[in-house]
Design a protein around this motif. Sequence first.
Motif: not given
Length: 275
Positions: A97, A120, A103, A115, A117, A107-108, A101
């Motif tokens: 991200l 990225c 992932y 979701r 994003f 996990q997200v 971080d």
Amino acid sequence: KNVAVDKNVAVDKNVAVDKNVAIGIPLYWLLLDNKSGNSNVVDRCQLLDALLKVIGKERIRVLVADREFIGHKWVKYLKDNQIPFGIRLPKTHLITLRNGDCYRIEQVVKSGQTRYFHDCLIEGIVCHCMIKGLEKGDFLFLIGTLPAKQLGELYRKRWCIEVLFQSFKQRGFDLESTHLKSSEKLSKLLVFVSLAVAICVKMGEYAHGKVEKIRVKKHGYKQHSFFRKGLDLLRIGLKRLTLDFIDFFSECIQTFIRWIQIQFTYHQSFINFLG
């Protein structure tokens, strides 16, 4: 044009055949000599380079591809050439991200959750992504250069190439039954089958608009696609060869030829502009 890439490196144009279905019309293809049946990044880049010389990248709205067509060099090629894309990735890929971080996608995103994003780091490339949790632990993991919330709808257009292959094969011209093994002869056969698919689609569209509407069933889908309608008309008409069919077929072919002439005129003007 929405360009879709498939296992045998077929590239096609989306043609809306009704509100529910789309079929791909091939623009360019490359027959592979390798035993794996899958293309590599060099194959794909060479194919797109050849296609872009004909249609120009400004006519491509988005390139969509499934999970076989991944890798840093391929994604970088698309981004460097400013080709808008939406590609599905396997769930094993990591996402970094904007805050740094990193992932795994499980996990997200949870099952049933979606979701989005932006900016990225995925496959070593900065892009946007959409992740949707599916049943049985699977995920729809899409990356692209377009806004993240547009990726899901655009990726659905990849289905047009599957509809095309159905028309090529068991639901249409039974291409799998050919005994040809020469790549050159197979490529020529694909030319004629592709033209036949386009003619059937145009005949179905014409019949739906000028002769008789295709009946819509209770579930909201048309009883037949434009391709199936055109193919059935062609089969029956060629058997009977009535004057009405000859007039109808002639008008469809003339419309199709005019469309080809327009394309040639555009491409020639485009090439002259470049050169």
